[in-house]
Design a protein around this motif. Structure first.
Motif, PDB file in Angstrom:
ATOM      1  N   ILE A 165      -8.336   5.956  10.511  1.00  0.00           N
ATOM      2  CA  ILE A 165      -8.035   6.175   8.995  1.00  0.00           C
ATOM      3  C   ILE A 165      -6.932   5.722   8.724  1.00  0.00           C
ATOM      4  O   ILE A 165      -6.558   5.459   7.441  1.00  0.00           O
ATOM      5  CB  ILE A 165      -8.468   7.844   9.213  1.00  0.00           C
ATOM      6  CG1 ILE A 165      -9.842   8.193   9.276  1.00  0.00           C
ATOM      7  CG2 ILE A 165      -8.077   8.135   7.358  1.00  0.00           C
ATOM      8  CD1 ILE A 165     -10.266   9.684   9.473  1.00  0.00           C
ATOM      9  N   VAL A 166      -5.780   6.142   9.542  1.00  0.00           N
ATOM     10  CA  VAL A 166      -4.263   5.770   8.869  1.00  0.00           C
ATOM     11  C   VAL A 166      -4.142   4.264   8.518  1.00  0.00           C
ATOM     12  O   VAL A 166      -3.436   3.924   7.689  1.00  0.00           O
ATOM     13  CB  VAL A 166      -3.447   6.196   9.971  1.00  0.00           C
ATOM     14  CG1 VAL A 166      -2.085   5.474   9.722  1.00  0.00           C
ATOM     15  CG2 VAL A 166      -3.154   7.736  10.137  1.00  0.00           C
ATOM     16  N   ARG A 167      -5.015   3.511   9.107  1.00  0.00           N
ATOM     17  CA  ARG A 167      -4.988   1.934   9.134  1.00  0.00           C
ATOM     18  C   ARG A 167      -5.387   1.750   7.595  1.00  0.00           C
ATOM     19  O   ARG A 167      -4.995   0.666   7.300  1.00  0.00           O
ATOM     20  CB  ARG A 167      -5.507   1.278  10.048  1.00  0.00           C
ATOM     21  CG  ARG A 167      -4.926   1.284  11.595  1.00  0.00           C
ATOM     22  CD  ARG A 167      -5.961   0.269  12.286  1.00  0.00           C
ATOM     23  NE  ARG A 167      -5.298   0.100  13.578  1.00  0.00           N
ATOM     24  CZ  ARG A 167      -5.380  -0.926  14.316  1.00  0.00           C
ATOM     25  NH1 ARG A 167      -6.175  -2.032  13.993  1.00  0.00           N
ATOM     26  NH2 ARG A 167      -4.504  -1.304  15.423  1.00  0.00           N
ATOM     27  N   PHE A 168      -6.124   2.620   7.165  1.00  0.00           N
ATOM     28  CA  PHE A 168      -6.635   2.486   5.760  1.00  0.00           C
ATOM     29  C   PHE A 168      -5.839   2.634   4.766  1.00  0.00           C
ATOM     30  O   PHE A 168      -5.731   2.214   3.502  1.00  0.00           O
ATOM     31  CB  PHE A 168      -7.843   3.306   5.348  1.00  0.00           C
ATOM     32  CG  PHE A 168      -9.083   2.857   6.225  1.00  0.00           C
ATOM     33  CD1 PHE A 168      -9.232   1.699   7.010  1.00  0.00           C
ATOM     34  CD2 PHE A 168     -10.136   4.058   6.410  1.00  0.00           C
ATOM     35  CE1 PHE A 168     -10.555   1.573   7.515  1.00  0.00           C
ATOM     36  CE2 PHE A 168     -11.001   3.809   7.238  1.00  0.00           C
ATOM     37  CZ  PHE A 168     -11.352   2.632   7.647  1.00  0.00           C
ATOM     38  N   ILE A 169      -4.435   3.251   4.998  1.00  0.00           N
ATOM     39  CA  ILE A 169      -3.432   3.464   4.051  1.00  0.00           C
ATOM     40  C   ILE A 169      -2.250   2.313   4.035  1.00  0.00           C
ATOM     41  O   ILE A 169      -1.788   1.913   4.913  1.00  0.00           O
ATOM     42  CB  ILE A 169      -2.805   4.854   4.502  1.00  0.00           C
ATOM     43  CG1 ILE A 169      -3.592   5.943   4.650  1.00  0.00           C
ATOM     44  CG2 ILE A 169      -1.463   5.173   3.348  1.00  0.00           C
ATOM     45  CD1 ILE A 169      -3.213   7.499   5.040  1.00  0.00           C
ATOM     46  N   PRO A 170      -2.269   1.882   2.693  1.00  0.00           N
ATOM     47  CA  PRO A 170      -1.257   0.716   2.722  1.00  0.00           C
ATOM     48  C   PRO A 170       0.245   1.313   2.960  1.00  0.00           C
ATOM     49  O   PRO A 170       0.606   2.192   2.596  1.00  0.00           O
ATOM     50  CB  PRO A 170      -1.505   0.402   1.124  1.00  0.00           C
ATOM     51  CG  PRO A 170      -1.832   1.613   0.503  1.00  0.00           C
ATOM     52  CD  PRO A 170      -2.521   2.263   1.560  1.00  0.00           C
ATOM     53  N   GLU A 171       0.907   0.520   3.889  1.00  0.00           N
ATOM     54  CA  GLU A 171       2.250   0.563   4.237  1.00  0.00           C
ATOM     55  C   GLU A 171       3.096  -0.349   3.607  1.00  0.00           C
ATOM     56  O   GLU A 171       4.160  -0.119   3.127  1.00  0.00           O
ATOM     57  CB  GLU A 171       2.371   0.368   6.001  1.00  0.00           C
ATOM     58  CG  GLU A 171       3.856   0.724   6.254  1.00  0.00           C
ATOM     59  CD  GLU A 171       4.035   0.463   7.510  1.00  0.00           C
ATOM     60  OE1 GLU A 171       5.071   0.466   8.199  1.00  0.00           O
ATOM     61  OE2 GLU A 171       2.956   0.486   8.327  1.00  0.00           O
ATOM     62  N   ASN A 172       2.710  -1.518   3.240  1.00  0.00           N
ATOM     63  CA  ASN A 172       3.104  -2.876   2.844  1.00  0.00           C
ATOM     64  C   ASN A 172       2.180  -3.404   2.147  1.00  0.00           C
ATOM     65  O   ASN A 172       1.540  -4.402   2.704  1.00  0.00           O
ATOM     66  CB  ASN A 172       4.005  -3.630   3.679  1.00  0.00           C
ATOM     67  CG  ASN A 172       4.651  -4.930   2.861  1.00  0.00           C
ATOM     68  OD1 ASN A 172       4.630  -5.315   2.001  1.00  0.00           O
ATOM     69  ND2 ASN A 172       5.725  -5.341   3.757  1.00  0.00           N
ATOM     70  N   ILE A 173       2.137  -3.144   0.597  1.00  0.00           N
ATOM     71  CA  ILE A 173       0.916  -3.638  -0.074  1.00  0.00           C
ATOM     72  C   ILE A 173       1.124  -5.242  -0.104  1.00  0.00           C
ATOM     73  O   ILE A 173      -0.084  -6.014  -0.217  1.00  0.00           O
ATOM     74  CB  ILE A 173       1.038  -3.118  -1.593  1.00  0.00           C
ATOM     75  CG1 ILE A 173      -0.106  -3.490  -2.297  1.00  0.00           C
ATOM     76  CG2 ILE A 173       2.285  -3.732  -2.306  1.00  0.00           C
ATOM     77  CD1 ILE A 173      -1.645  -3.229  -1.829  1.00  0.00           C
ATOM     78  N   PHE A 174       2.233  -5.987   0.063  1.00  0.00           N
ATOM     79  CA  PHE A 174       2.162  -7.300   0.048  1.00  0.00           C
ATOM     80  C   PHE A 174       1.660  -8.086   1.129  1.00  0.00           C
ATOM     81  O   PHE A 174       1.035  -8.909   1.267  1.00  0.00           O
ATOM     82  CB  PHE A 174       3.640  -7.828   0.019  1.00  0.00           C
ATOM     83  CG  PHE A 174       4.374  -7.161  -1.468  1.00  0.00           C
ATOM     84  CD1 PHE A 174       4.001  -8.135  -2.926  1.00  0.00           C
ATOM     85  CD2 PHE A 174       5.139  -6.247  -1.557  1.00  0.00           C
ATOM     86  CE1 PHE A 174       4.561  -7.549  -3.917  1.00  0.00           C
ATOM     87  CE2 PHE A 174       5.722  -5.796  -2.642  1.00  0.00           C
ATOM     88  CZ  PHE A 174       5.347  -6.563  -3.851  1.00  0.00           C
ATOM     89  N   SER A 175       1.779  -7.176   2.455  1.00  0.00           N
ATOM     90  CA  SER A 175       1.289  -7.976   3.591  1.00  0.00           C
ATOM     91  C   SER A 175      -0.310  -7.648   3.503  1.00  0.00           C
ATOM     92  O   SER A 175      -1.154  -8.382   3.901  1.00  0.00           O
ATOM     93  CB  SER A 175       1.783  -6.933   4.746  1.00  0.00           C
ATOM     94  OG  SER A 175       1.332  -5.620   4.855  1.00  0.00           O
ATOM     95  N   ASP A 176      -0.939  -6.461   2.833  1.00  0.00           N
ATOM     96  CA  ASP A 176      -2.246  -6.291   2.726  1.00  0.00           C
ATOM     97  C   ASP A 176      -2.625  -7.279   1.779  1.00  0.00           C
ATOM     98  O   ASP A 176      -3.878  -7.743   2.002  1.00  0.00           O
ATOM     99  CB  ASP A 176      -2.330  -4.905   2.333  1.00  0.00           C
ATOM    100  CG  ASP A 176      -2.347  -3.853   3.539  1.00  0.00           C
ATOM    101  OD1 ASP A 176      -2.659  -4.242   4.710  1.00  0.00           O
ATOM    102  OD2 ASP A 176      -1.825  -2.739   3.130  1.00  0.00           O
ATOM    103  N   LEU A 177      -1.906  -7.472   0.571  1.00  0.00           N
ATOM    104  CA  LEU A 177      -2.699  -8.487  -0.135  1.00  0.00           C
ATOM    105  C   LEU A 177      -2.564  -9.877   0.402  1.00  0.00           C
ATOM    106  O   LEU A 177      -3.505 -10.916   0.289  1.00  0.00           O
ATOM    107  CB  LEU A 177      -1.655  -8.555  -1.436  1.00  0.00           C
ATOM    108  CG  LEU A 177      -1.843  -7.600  -2.396  1.00  0.00           C
ATOM    109  CD1 LEU A 177      -0.475  -7.713  -3.393  1.00  0.00           C
ATOM    110  CD2 LEU A 177      -3.082  -7.557  -3.116  1.00  0.00           C
ATOM    111  N   ALA A 178      -1.751 -10.282   1.680  1.00  0.00           N
ATOM    112  CA  ALA A 178      -1.875 -11.427   2.432  1.00  0.00           C
ATOM    113  C   ALA A 178      -3.090 -11.422   3.331  1.00  0.00           C
ATOM    114  O   ALA A 178      -3.273 -12.251   4.003  1.00  0.00           O
ATOM    115  CB  ALA A 178      -0.380 -11.736   2.882  1.00  0.00           C
ATOM    116  N   GLY A 179      -3.530 -10.263   3.524  1.00  0.00           N
ATOM    117  CA  GLY A 179      -4.802  -9.974   4.420  1.00  0.00           C
ATOM    118  C   GLY A 179      -4.351 -10.078   5.939  1.00  0.00           C
ATOM    119  O   GLY A 179      -5.144 -10.722   6.570  1.00  0.00           O
ATOM    120  N   LEU A 180      -3.008  -9.553   6.245  1.00  0.00           N
ATOM    121  CA  LEU A 180      -2.599  -9.496   7.697  1.00  0.00           C
ATOM    122  C   LEU A 180      -3.092  -8.649   8.463  1.00  0.00           C
ATOM    123  O   LEU A 180      -3.062  -8.508   9.791  1.00  0.00           O
ATOM    124  CB  LEU A 180      -0.911  -9.525   7.503  1.00  0.00           C
ATOM    125  CG  LEU A 180      -0.303 -10.447   6.639  1.00  0.00           C
ATOM    126  CD1 LEU A 180       1.041 -10.575   6.815  1.00  0.00           C
ATOM    127  CD2 LEU A 180      -0.865 -11.894   7.097  1.00  0.00           C
TER     128      LEU A 180
END
Length: 445
Positions: free
Chosen positions: A164-179
């Motif tokens: 569940i914690v993995r669903f929370i964005p920590e760095n939105i830019f890395s998530d936008l990059a699909g990392l």
């Protein structure tokens, strides 16, 4: 010389599809034609030159520019589309039922159908008498098994709370990059929070709120126009992708594991009928549903990527099925990583049912089935919406059952052929959840 001839033939096929587009032939028919023509072209390459021949490899290097390029374009617009669409959905949420109701409905349908898929997978595996005993390990499979074991060590220890914690964005830019495998869900969460922040700013300053709403609407219009531009390229992408699949599939590998291949497709077909039954219960004609969603399912089949199919998924839900844009965006985005019927439901359940007899367990034992279904439902959160998501799901489910993971590697030979149909089923499940939710809460487009 042979490569040049092959590419000339391919160019003529592309020209034929271009001409069909100029004659205003429906996209669905052009996609179907591209699927069949691509399969025939790839099969001819293999029959004439042989599997893995230099001529075939060189030809595919060039045709893959179109296939891989098209998939890359779709992946390019996935994150911007999800982010802008979710923010726009929250900003307009006053026009709909509550955001929580929509999310709960979509996720419940996705996870519920995945649980059904797990049961179907176990029953079909038992009906076909499939077992992990007797499967031989070749050099490729042994090498793959070593890699999977090292990967499993990083996944098996994850608890539900850690997932569940993995669903929370920590760095939105890395998530936008699909990392991360859960990047799409993290972007959805960020989009919701950003939209809520915009609403709160609007309450404090109506002028700023109006400007924010206007900015979001313009951004969404631009992104949707970009999506339509990319979707227009679908027939050419499907042509190249299908040519690669049919030109590189080994007949011997398929025959060696034909039982599992056939059983997988039977289970997948049954789940399509389950989707049809669910749609009928809400008053939606399933024949009309599959007719309108055919181009999306074809692309999912050839690309093996639920995430890359998001733009097509959303566009079809809104413009063909008449689903509310907010619900369409939520179901397509959540469906790419949550409750995937094929990858997270059928596949790990079938593997568990094949391994169970070797562990002295009856796969049809109600307690075992309930355990598998429960683990599958939980682990279906966060399965990556790209090729290989089924492997990720299996690495979560099998260790949780105390089962070895070597069987995942042994099926590597036919994995792409099954994964195509699984991905189509995943996308069908996402569109079904959006369509049913739209009907249940009576949200107009």
């Amino acid at each position: 010389m042979f490569t040049a001839f092959n590419l000339v033939v391919f160019a003529l096929l592309v020209a034929g599809l271009l001409q069909a587009g100029r004659k205003d032939i429906a996209l669905s028919w052009r996609v179907l034609a591209a699927l069949l023509i691509g399969a025939a072209y790839g099969t001819c390459l293999q029959l004439i030159y042989g599997l893995n021949s230099e001529a075939v490899t060189a030809t595919l290097d060039w045709t893959n520019v179109i296939g891989t390029g098209y998939v890359s374009l779709l992946k390019m617009i996935v994150m911007p589309l999800v982010l802008v669409s979710i923010v726009a959905a929250v900003v307009r949420m006053g026009e709909l039922a509550s955001l929580g109701t929509i999310s709960l409905s979509v996720i419940s349908i996705l996870v519920g159908t995945t649980a059904i898929a797990a049961i179907v997978g176990i029953v079909i595996t038992s009906a076909f008498g499939l077992s992990a005993e007797g499967l031989t390990e070749g050099a490729r499979e042994l090498a793959r098994a070593e890699a999977l074991i090292s990967r499993e060590e990083t996944l098996a220890g994850l608890s539900v709370t850690e997932m569940i914690v993995r669903f929370i964005p920590e760095n939105i830019f890395s998530d936008l990059a699909g990392l991360r495998p859960t990047s799409i869900i993290a972007v959805v969460v960020f989009g919701i929070l950003l939209g809520i922040a915009g609403l709160l700013v609007g309450e404090e300053s109506p002028e700023h709120g109006e400007k924010f709403r206007g900015f979001v609407e313009v951004a969404q219009s631009v992104i949707l126009k970009l999506v339509k531009m990319v979707i227009a390229l679908t027939p050419y992408g499907v042509l190249a992708l299908m040519a690669k699949v049919s030109a590189t599939s080994s007949g011997d590998d398929i025959l060696n594991l034909a039982g599992f291949l056939v059983a997988s497709y039977v289970a997948i077909i049954i789940m399509f009928f389950v989707h049809a039954a669910i749609l009928m219960l809400t008053g939606f004609n399933p024949i009309d549903f599959f007719r309108k969603t055919w181009p999306v399912l074809v692309f999912a089949f050839t690309s093996r990527s639920s995430a890359a199919t998001i733009p097509l998924n959303i566009d079809t839900q809104i413009n063909q099925l008449g689903n509310n844009p907010t619900i369409a965006n939520f179901s397509a985005s959540f469906g790419a990583t949550i409750g995937q019927n094929g990858c997270a439901g059928i596949y790990p359940a079938m593997l568990a049912a094949m391994i169970a007899p070797t562990m002295g367990i009856n796969p049809l034992d109600p307690a075992f089935m309930a355990t598998v279904v429960g683990i599958v439902a939980i682990s279906s959160f966060g399965v990556a919406g790209v090729g290989g998501g089924a492997t990720f799901a299996a690495l979560m489910v099998l260790p949780a059952l105390g089962f070895p993971i070597a069987l995942v590697a042994l099926l590597i030979s036919i994995e792409p052929l099954i994964d195509m149909a699984r991905t189509a089923l995943n996308v069908s499940g996402a569109m079904t959840s959006g369509t049913v939710t739209s009907r249940l809460i009576k949200a107009d487009n």
